[in-house]
Design a protein around this motif. Sequence first.
Motif, PDB file in Angstrom:
ATOM      1  N   LEU B 143      45.188  35.790  34.588  1.00 29.65           N
ATOM      2  CA  LEU B 143      44.094  36.171  35.495  1.00 29.65           C
ATOM      3  C   LEU B 143      44.080  35.257  36.704  1.00 29.65           C
ATOM      4  O   LEU B 143      43.947  35.706  37.849  1.00 29.65           O
ATOM      5  CB  LEU B 143      42.762  36.112  34.732  1.00 29.65           C
ATOM      6  CG  LEU B 143      41.551  36.687  35.454  1.00 29.65           C
ATOM      7  CD1 LEU B 143      41.799  38.141  35.821  1.00 29.65           C
ATOM      8  CD2 LEU B 143      40.326  36.563  34.584  1.00 29.65           C
ATOM      9  N   SER B 146      46.764  36.021  39.126  1.00 27.28           N
ATOM     10  CA  SER B 146      46.478  37.248  39.890  1.00 27.28           C
ATOM     11  C   SER B 146      45.465  36.974  40.981  1.00 27.28           C
ATOM     12  O   SER B 146      45.620  37.383  42.120  1.00 27.28           O
ATOM     13  CB  SER B 146      45.966  38.325  38.935  1.00 27.28           C
ATOM     14  OG  SER B 146      45.363  39.347  39.667  1.00 27.28           O
ATOM     15  N   ILE B 147      44.425  36.254  40.625  1.00 23.49           N
ATOM     16  CA  ILE B 147      43.357  36.039  41.601  1.00 23.49           C
ATOM     17  C   ILE B 147      43.814  35.164  42.744  1.00 23.49           C
ATOM     18  O   ILE B 147      43.521  35.438  43.906  1.00 23.49           O
ATOM     19  CB  ILE B 147      42.126  35.392  40.919  1.00 23.49           C
ATOM     20  CG1 ILE B 147      41.431  36.443  40.043  1.00 23.49           C
ATOM     21  CG2 ILE B 147      41.155  34.871  41.954  1.00 23.49           C
ATOM     22  CD1 ILE B 147      40.311  35.886  39.230  1.00 23.49           C
ATOM     23  N   TYR B 151      45.370  38.385  44.889  1.00 25.21           N
ATOM     24  CA  TYR B 151      44.036  38.752  45.377  1.00 25.21           C
ATOM     25  C   TYR B 151      43.339  37.554  45.989  1.00 25.21           C
ATOM     26  O   TYR B 151      42.149  37.342  45.784  1.00 25.21           O
ATOM     27  CB  TYR B 151      43.205  39.333  44.228  1.00 25.21           C
ATOM     28  CG  TYR B 151      43.756  40.628  43.699  1.00 25.21           C
ATOM     29  CD1 TYR B 151      44.199  40.735  42.386  1.00 25.21           C
ATOM     30  CD2 TYR B 151      43.862  41.749  44.517  1.00 25.21           C
ATOM     31  CE1 TYR B 151      44.701  41.929  41.895  1.00 25.21           C
ATOM     32  CE2 TYR B 151      44.376  42.938  44.036  1.00 25.21           C
ATOM     33  CZ  TYR B 151      44.799  43.027  42.723  1.00 25.21           C
ATOM     34  OH  TYR B 151      45.304  44.196  42.237  1.00 25.21           O
TER      35      TYR B 151
ATOM     36  N   VAL C  57      46.945  43.419  34.850  1.00 24.91           N
ATOM     37  CA  VAL C  57      45.913  42.398  34.929  1.00 24.91           C
ATOM     38  C   VAL C  57      44.996  42.619  36.128  1.00 24.91           C
ATOM     39  O   VAL C  57      43.944  41.990  36.233  1.00 24.91           O
ATOM     40  CB  VAL C  57      46.557  40.993  35.015  1.00 24.91           C
ATOM     41  CG1 VAL C  57      47.092  40.723  36.417  1.00 24.91           C
ATOM     42  CG2 VAL C  57      45.570  39.948  34.594  1.00 24.91           C
ATOM     43  N   GLN C  60      41.385  43.341  35.349  1.00 27.65           N
ATOM     44  CA  GLN C  60      40.514  42.213  35.032  1.00 27.65           C
ATOM     45  C   GLN C  60      40.138  41.468  36.306  1.00 27.65           C
ATOM     46  O   GLN C  60      39.011  40.958  36.411  1.00 27.65           O
ATOM     47  CB  GLN C  60      41.209  41.281  34.043  1.00 27.65           C
ATOM     48  CG  GLN C  60      41.479  41.963  32.713  1.00 27.65           C
ATOM     49  CD  GLN C  60      41.723  40.962  31.624  1.00 27.65           C
ATOM     50  OE1 GLN C  60      41.805  39.744  31.861  1.00 27.65           O
ATOM     51  NE2 GLN C  60      41.845  41.445  30.390  1.00 27.65           N
ATOM     52  N   SER C  61      41.049  41.430  37.271  1.00 32.99           N
ATOM     53  CA  SER C  61      40.690  40.772  38.535  1.00 32.99           C
ATOM     54  C   SER C  61      39.530  41.501  39.192  1.00 32.99           C
ATOM     55  O   SER C  61      38.596  40.875  39.707  1.00 32.99           O
ATOM     56  CB  SER C  61      41.882  40.777  39.486  1.00 32.99           C
ATOM     57  OG  SER C  61      43.035  40.393  38.828  1.00 32.99           O
ATOM     58  N   PHE C  64      36.359  40.586  37.668  1.00 36.15           N
ATOM     59  CA  PHE C  64      35.958  39.266  38.150  1.00 36.15           C
ATOM     60  C   PHE C  64      35.166  39.390  39.447  1.00 36.15           C
ATOM     61  O   PHE C  64      34.074  38.830  39.594  1.00 36.15           O
ATOM     62  CB  PHE C  64      37.221  38.429  38.350  1.00 36.15           C
ATOM     63  CG  PHE C  64      36.966  37.045  38.813  1.00 36.15           C
ATOM     64  CD1 PHE C  64      37.081  36.712  40.163  1.00 36.15           C
ATOM     65  CD2 PHE C  64      36.598  36.051  37.918  1.00 36.15           C
ATOM     66  CE1 PHE C  64      36.846  35.397  40.576  1.00 36.15           C
ATOM     67  CE2 PHE C  64      36.377  34.758  38.337  1.00 36.15           C
ATOM     68  CZ  PHE C  64      36.495  34.429  39.678  1.00 36.15           C
ATOM     69  N   PHE C  65      35.733  40.153  40.337  1.00 35.72           N
ATOM     70  CA  PHE C  65      35.063  40.276  41.627  1.00 35.72           C
ATOM     71  C   PHE C  65      33.756  41.057  41.524  1.00 35.72           C
ATOM     72  O   PHE C  65      32.776  40.734  42.193  1.00 35.72           O
ATOM     73  CB  PHE C  65      35.986  40.948  42.647  1.00 35.72           C
ATOM     74  CG  PHE C  65      37.143  40.098  43.042  1.00 35.72           C
ATOM     75  CD1 PHE C  65      38.442  40.537  42.891  1.00 35.72           C
ATOM     76  CD2 PHE C  65      36.918  38.825  43.552  1.00 35.72           C
ATOM     77  CE1 PHE C  65      39.501  39.719  43.255  1.00 35.72           C
ATOM     78  CE2 PHE C  65      37.969  38.014  43.908  1.00 35.72           C
ATOM     79  CZ  PHE C  65      39.266  38.455  43.752  1.00 35.72           C
TER      80      PHE C  65
END
Lengths: 673, 193, 101
Positions: B143, B146-147, B151, C57, C60-61, C64-65
Amino acid sequence: MNAAYVILALPLAGFLVLLVLGRKMGEPVAGRFATAVAVVSFAAAVDTFFTLLGRSGDNRTVVQSIFAWVPVAGLHVDFALQLDPLSVTMALFITGVGSLIHLYSIGYMHRDPHYPRFFLLLNLFLFSMLCLVLADNFLFMFLGWEGVGFCSYQLVSFWFERERPPAAGKKAFVTNRVGDFGFMIAVFLVFDHFGSLNYRDVLVPLMKGTPGALATVTATGIALMFFVGAAGKSAQLPLYIWLPDAMEGPTPVSALIHAATMVTAGVYLMARLAPILHYAPDALTVIACVGALTALYAATIACGQDDIKKVLAYSTISQLGYMFLGIGAGAYTAGLFHMITHAFFKALLFLGAGSVIHGLHEQQDMKKMGGLRKWMPITFSTFVIGWLAISGIFPFAGFWSKDDILAAAYGSHGQLGKVLWAVGFLTAGLTAYYMSRQVALVFLGEARWKEAEHPAEAEEGAGLQGKPELTQHEPVAQSAGDHTQNGDHTESPGEPHEAPWPMAVPLVVLGFAAAVGGVINLPWGKWDLLTRWLEPVFPAAIAPEPHVATAVKVTLAVLTVVLCLGGLALGLLPWLRTIYHPKLEPAVLKNAWYFDEGVSAFVAGPGEELADFAAYRVDKGVIDGAVNGVAALTSLGGRALRKLQTGYVRNYALGLAGGAAALLLYVAIRAGG
Amino acid sequence: MLVAVAVPDAVVFVVAAVAIIIGAIGVVVSRNPVHAALNLVLTLFGIAVEFVNQQADFLAAVQVIVYAGAIVILFLFVIMLLGVDREENVAAEPLRGQRPTALVLAAMVIVELAVLARITDWVTGKPSTAGPLNGNGDNIAKLGQSIFTRYLFPFEITSALLVIAVIGAVVLARRPQRVASEMTLEEQEASRA
Amino acid sequence: MTVPADWYLIVAGLLFTIGAVGVLIRRNVLVMFMCVELMLNAVNLTFITFARNLNDVGGQSVVFFVLVVAAAEVVVGLGIIVAIYRRRVGATADDLHMLKG
């Protein structure tokens, strides 16, 4: 041929000069100037006439273009003059009689406060009438046609401060307009069929008279529509109603416009259309019948009129009927001959009547005249010539022209021709009768004017009495107010005086013309000058003269003369003794067969209902209703949709949810399907 | 759909699902807002359990900490401060047609969702866009990667959003200050003190 | 076998619908807000389910946001509610209908 457009240009120039400087010129300069203009125009017409005469018979048609008026693809119309025997003849007598009347008006309109305006309008009228007759295409002619209608309106309502002249002017204009509607439709038909409005393209190809060159239906349609216009302009049934009312105008106007020239425009038009009429025999029948009927009808009315000018007005309508009878019988030359002689003697009669009115200080009721031959000798003698001429007494001008027409009518249209002849014959008798009645009442017998109330006292009550429009039978009013002072009378006030020289000279000239005018078309051998002169315009191919054996012609002529002499006697004798003959003047004749009442009843009744319907039900109800209806619909829609805006958030959320559900449904269906 | 499911998984799922639904219904029908908040907490815990069930461990933890721990606390603070614990008359509905329409729409939506769920092919076979989830490695690591790589931009933006939200909240909740020109001399003294 | 994805989707759908009905039916502003949170949670559940289902994934991101934004939203929303309640105490959603047309 340069003189040709001088004929036209000079009256126009005169009009413009008087328009700008007229009031400054004032009396009598304006009058003399206008008369000079008319005389020079006449001289130019004479010059053109002699030029044409100098050419050989076939070479007498000249087209002179002044400028290109409508140079549009598909419709090419020029300001162009067509100088041929017919138009030059018309121009001659228009300018000739016109000049004489200009001269006469100098005396008649003396001391009128609107003196310059009168002459300005007379010049404009001359110009318009000359445009009409000298045009070489229908559009230019229409310009003149409308111009004379306008001038007539202006001149009839010349004394617009009074109550009746403006109404009479309006009536004249509106009735003319009805006729013009027919004229315009005819022009459209001509253009549609021929693709051009020039005589050269429309009439000349038809001059050979080849059978089948023009379909009968088209020709009849064109001819009849033009005849509607002619009926309006030349006061035939049923569009004659404006002419008696038009007598509200000054007498020179009545003489020039409503006797000699404007009303003959219809006759001229029909004569011009001879090639087309050749292909429309039914139209010719219609024209002849209408002419004959009008002649008889108007003659009967004239028998019961008391106003000196009204008698002459109905007489004019009647004589115009004769002219159309001649045209309808195919005898164009006869009809035109009568037009010319009629111009002479009718103008003479009107001017004489004007002289009487002027001399008696604006008295127009014949019952209040009498014995005037002692006081107005010149007027009397010239009036007698006119009277004999119109009654068709040999050897005056009217005899020759009237007999030509009657003979032609007899020989045309088979059996119908005989009937038409009979109508014309009877009318001739009536004409003699009512004209003699007029002479007896006005010039002979006792001087009843001596007992009549003094005109000054009658003036207050006279001018504004009665309903202004549509009635012709109200008591004859004095034409008050056109002379503010009567300072040119040397005798004691109240006594009639002879006309001053500007008025007397035209009377004498016209008297001479009416007396010997017949000479232009005597029916023997080489003396039928007018027929020969007009032959290029009316070739035998399209206008064969109706054939009547000479013996028959002579018999008919003798019969007519006898009848007219009888009419003369019948007219003079009873009326010399007493003016009270109720049986000879039934109310129906006095009131002109109640024709005007009929028209106004129709207009007031169905006409107004129609107008109401159109204005309220159609315009307000349907059209406004449609427009307002759209607005009302929008408003309704808005009011309905307003209910959606409750202001509650939860309702809006419900809307959102509903939309989401709908979308999901759509997706589900699409995915499933 | 009714495949053989391992019993422990099924039990956990069912219990959590029941908790979710009961909590949700409780939120909707509770007259007392405090009760509604507590029901919300129940739902959130259920959701967290479901997260764990689906290998979203980190998010389950974040859910409990942020949602149940912070947001619901906020709700309760507001309820407490503003005295909104008065009971609302849930039975009555002043807006006409609101309830029936809402229920009808709800039924429609459920049905449609079910239909869509059945007929749609969820698996397209395309490779994952952000990175594989299953397989070896920590959930957090994946995660986080990815973030902070793919992102990153949305991450920064949401950080800014949080700051803005805080500032906005402060501004909204402040009592309106009167401008000096509107106050008399004494009042100015008083406000400064 | 693990729990199939369908079951989770059904639960999420139900949760979402219940939350929507709550927003439409309740008048108390705070409770309406809570129902919005319910809907957001349903969406989160859906994302997580698909992240596992599609082996991505990214799902899931997104959750999160969503969590972050929901938090920010609650902060601002409650601030607004406080501001409103200062004016008239005991206001419900139905009291603000001044935009009635």
